[in-house]
Design a protein around this motif. Structure first.
Motif, mmCIF file in Angstrom:
data_model
loop_
_atom_site.group_PDB
_atom_site.id
_atom_site.type_symbol
_atom_site.label_atom_id
_atom_site.label_comp_id
_atom_site.label_asym_id
_atom_site.label_seq_id
_atom_site.Cartn_x
_atom_site.Cartn_y
_atom_site.Cartn_z
ATOM 1 N N LEU A 4 27.638 48.694 31.340
ATOM 2 C CA LEU A 4 28.131 49.892 31.495
ATOM 3 C C LEU A 4 28.523 50.562 32.866
ATOM 4 C CD1 LEU A 4 29.247 52.411 29.704
ATOM 5 C CD2 LEU A 4 26.795 53.332 29.772
ATOM 6 N N SER A 5 27.513 50.308 33.822
ATOM 7 C CA SER A 5 27.675 51.075 35.274
ATOM 8 C C SER A 5 29.015 50.162 36.069
ATOM 9 C CB SER A 5 26.391 50.657 36.090
ATOM 10 O OG SER A 5 25.453 51.543 35.570
ATOM 11 N N ILE A 6 28.970 48.776 35.687
ATOM 12 C CA ILE A 6 29.854 47.883 36.343
ATOM 13 C C ILE A 6 31.179 48.093 35.515
ATOM 14 C CG2 ILE A 6 30.825 45.612 36.385
ATOM 15 C CD1 ILE A 6 28.300 46.046 38.208
ATOM 16 N N GLY A 7 31.313 48.469 34.447
ATOM 17 C CA GLY A 7 32.481 49.049 33.670
ATOM 18 C C GLY A 7 33.116 50.101 34.468
ATOM 19 N N ARG A 8 32.292 51.231 34.673
ATOM 20 C CA ARG A 8 32.585 52.319 35.435
ATOM 21 C C ARG A 8 33.230 51.986 36.570
ATOM 22 N NH1 ARG A 8 28.110 55.032 32.662
ATOM 23 N NH2 ARG A 8 26.966 54.604 34.452
ATOM 24 N N TRP A 9 32.797 51.270 37.441
ATOM 25 C CA TRP A 9 33.082 51.036 38.765
ATOM 26 C C TRP A 9 34.417 50.242 39.027
ATOM 27 C CZ3 TRP A 9 34.864 46.832 41.592
ATOM 28 C CH2 TRP A 9 34.541 47.055 43.044
ATOM 29 N N ALA A 10 34.602 49.133 37.663
ATOM 30 C CA ALA A 10 35.644 48.660 37.620
ATOM 31 C C ALA A 10 36.958 49.353 37.333
ATOM 32 C CB ALA A 10 35.610 47.347 36.562
ATOM 33 N N ASP A 11 36.662 50.582 36.374
ATOM 34 C CA ASP A 11 37.608 51.478 35.956
ATOM 35 C C ASP A 11 38.230 52.194 37.193
ATOM 36 O OD1 ASP A 11 37.720 50.413 33.208
ATOM 37 O OD2 ASP A 11 36.341 51.908 32.594
ATOM 38 N N ALA A 14 40.379 49.914 39.362
ATOM 39 C CA ALA A 14 41.647 49.768 38.870
ATOM 40 C C ALA A 14 42.346 50.888 38.993
ATOM 41 C CB ALA A 14 41.649 49.267 37.544
ATOM 42 N N ARG A 15 41.853 52.168 38.648
ATOM 43 C CA ARG A 15 42.571 53.445 38.991
ATOM 44 C C ARG A 15 43.116 53.827 40.235
ATOM 45 N NH1 ARG A 15 39.264 55.770 36.026
ATOM 46 N NH2 ARG A 15 37.775 56.716 37.905
ATOM 47 N N ALA A 16 42.161 53.440 41.413
ATOM 48 C CA ALA A 16 42.575 53.688 42.700
ATOM 49 C C ALA A 16 43.612 52.535 43.198
ATOM 50 C CB ALA A 16 41.350 53.409 43.408
ATOM 51 N N TRP A 17 43.419 51.542 42.513
ATOM 52 C CA TRP A 17 44.868 50.554 42.972
ATOM 53 C C TRP A 17 46.163 51.138 42.302
ATOM 54 C CZ3 TRP A 17 44.653 44.561 42.098
ATOM 55 C CH2 TRP A 17 45.462 43.935 42.761
ATOM 56 N N ALA A 22 43.673 54.973 48.852
ATOM 57 C CA ALA A 22 42.610 54.037 49.602
ATOM 58 C C ALA A 22 41.184 55.009 49.654
ATOM 59 C CB ALA A 22 43.233 53.727 50.956
ATOM 60 N N ASP A 23 41.281 56.389 49.707
ATOM 61 C CA ASP A 23 40.275 57.203 49.985
ATOM 62 C C ASP A 23 39.122 56.937 48.726
ATOM 63 O OD1 ASP A 23 40.603 57.979 52.505
ATOM 64 O OD2 ASP A 23 42.088 59.800 51.472
ATOM 65 N N ALA A 24 39.753 57.099 47.541
ATOM 66 C CA ALA A 24 38.879 56.623 46.297
ATOM 67 C C ALA A 24 38.338 55.484 46.224
ATOM 68 C CB ALA A 24 39.918 56.960 45.096
ATOM 69 N N ARG A 51 39.407 50.808 54.172
ATOM 70 C CA ARG A 51 40.696 51.736 54.306
ATOM 71 C C ARG A 51 41.923 51.342 54.587
ATOM 72 N NH1 ARG A 51 38.146 55.626 55.830
ATOM 73 N NH2 ARG A 51 37.773 56.738 54.111
ATOM 74 N N ALA A 52 41.872 50.979 55.929
ATOM 75 C CA ALA A 52 42.957 50.340 56.462
ATOM 76 C C ALA A 52 43.585 49.115 55.666
ATOM 77 C CB ALA A 52 42.538 49.988 58.091
ATOM 78 N N TYR A 53 42.652 48.352 55.425
ATOM 79 C CA TYR A 53 43.245 47.159 54.586
ATOM 80 C C TYR A 53 44.246 47.637 53.343
ATOM 81 C CZ TYR A 53 43.364 43.606 51.065
ATOM 82 O OH TYR A 53 43.727 42.962 50.039
ATOM 83 N N TRP A 54 43.422 48.617 52.544
ATOM 84 C CA TRP A 54 43.963 49.071 51.264
ATOM 85 C C TRP A 54 45.398 49.697 51.611
ATOM 86 C CZ3 TRP A 54 43.417 50.073 46.137
ATOM 87 C CH2 TRP A 54 42.613 49.006 45.249
ATOM 88 N N GLY A 55 45.467 50.401 52.641
ATOM 89 C CA GLY A 55 46.689 51.094 53.091
ATOM 90 C C GLY A 55 47.703 50.197 53.312
#
Length: 268
Positions: A4-11, A14-17, A22-24, A51-55
């Motif tokens: 359940l915890s991993i599922g919340r992290w994964a969601d 995905a939402r941040a992507w 990048a902040d999220a 953060r820089a990589y994601w940006g």
């Protein structure tokens, strides 16, 4: 960490992507986290580097859609298959891959990933990302036999030890964007082994739970189909039968030209 915890992290990941936030995404990682976006590269270390990589990575992306498989959770480790279709300047792109995650106090401390790329839109196939219940101890034993058979068979270019640890009707995908191999694992080895020479390999069982195990590997070899010396690094999502034989294999891998030093592309 539980499913359940991993599922919340994964969601949240995905939402941040999908939102190019990048902040999220950095809030999902420990302050000193290691994020290895390509197994052959040095990791991005710490939240500022992540953060820089994601940006940079998301700057040219739009209309991002992310699908997630069921997480394979083993203690503080989780393997998470993902499948993304997005648009870039030259058109649609498909990126399927697998994250190897290690957690500390609810946040990811280490991420390694393997992924593939196709310059068109391809959507997840039926059955992709599923994780089945089963006997974890039997799966661990089956996975140990599987990695031993692969090391022995690959280095000797002998398919027999490898074929022996699969069910006769096992489903084998040598890459997520390929169809199941005609002839199963035996057909795959008959196709690939004639091109390969001087194989040196390393295998490990990274996580196991229920009927599934996630194994990791690196290999250096001379592969005529790739033009010579190469290093391959990958992971396999494996489902084992009640008899401890591999019934399904989903392979994710990356390739680099030349023989890289031992341990260079090992998840750490």
């Amino acid at each position: 960490m539980d499913e359940l915890s991993i599922g919340r992290w994964a969601d949240a990941y995905a939402r941040a992507w999908e939102q190019a936030d990048a902040d999220a995404v950095v809030e999902l990682f420990t302050p000193d986290a290691s994020y290895r976006s390509l197994i052959f590269d040095e990791p991005h270390l710490g939240r500022d580097a992540i953060r820089a990589y994601w940006g940079r990575a998301t700057a040219s992306q739009s209309d991002v859609r992310v699908w997630l498989g069921n997480p394979l959770v083993d203690g503080n480790r989780a393997a998470l298959e993902w499948w993304t279709v997005l648009k870039e300047e030259k058109g649609e792109v498909t990126l399927p891959g697998c994250l190897l995650l290690e957690f500390e106090a609810g946040r990811c401390a280490r991420l390694n990933e393997y992924w593939h790329l196709e310059h068109t839109a391809v959507y997840p196939y039926e059955g992709w990302g599923r994780i089945a219940e089963g006997d974890t101890q039997a799966t661990k034993a089956g996975a140990a036999r599987w990695i031993s058979a692969w090391k022995k068979g690959w280095e000797a270019l002998d398919p027999d030890p490898i074929v022996a640890v699969y069910e006769p009707d096992a489903l084998h995908r040598s890459a997520p964007l390929r169809h199941p191999e005609a002839g199963g694992i035996a057909g795959y080895l008959d196709r690939c082994f004639p091109d390969e020479r001087n194989v040196r390999s390393r295998f490990g069982v990274w996580a196991a739970s229920g009927a599934h195990a996630l194994t990791v590997y690196t290999a250096t070899l001379n592969d005529a189909s790739e033009g010579g010396e190469v290093t391959i690094a990958g992971c396999d999502m494996l489902r084992f039968s009640d008899k401890g034989l591999c019934a399904e294999q989903r392979d994710y891998w990356n390739l680099s030209l030349g023989r890289l030093p031992d341990g260079h592309a090992w998840p750490a």
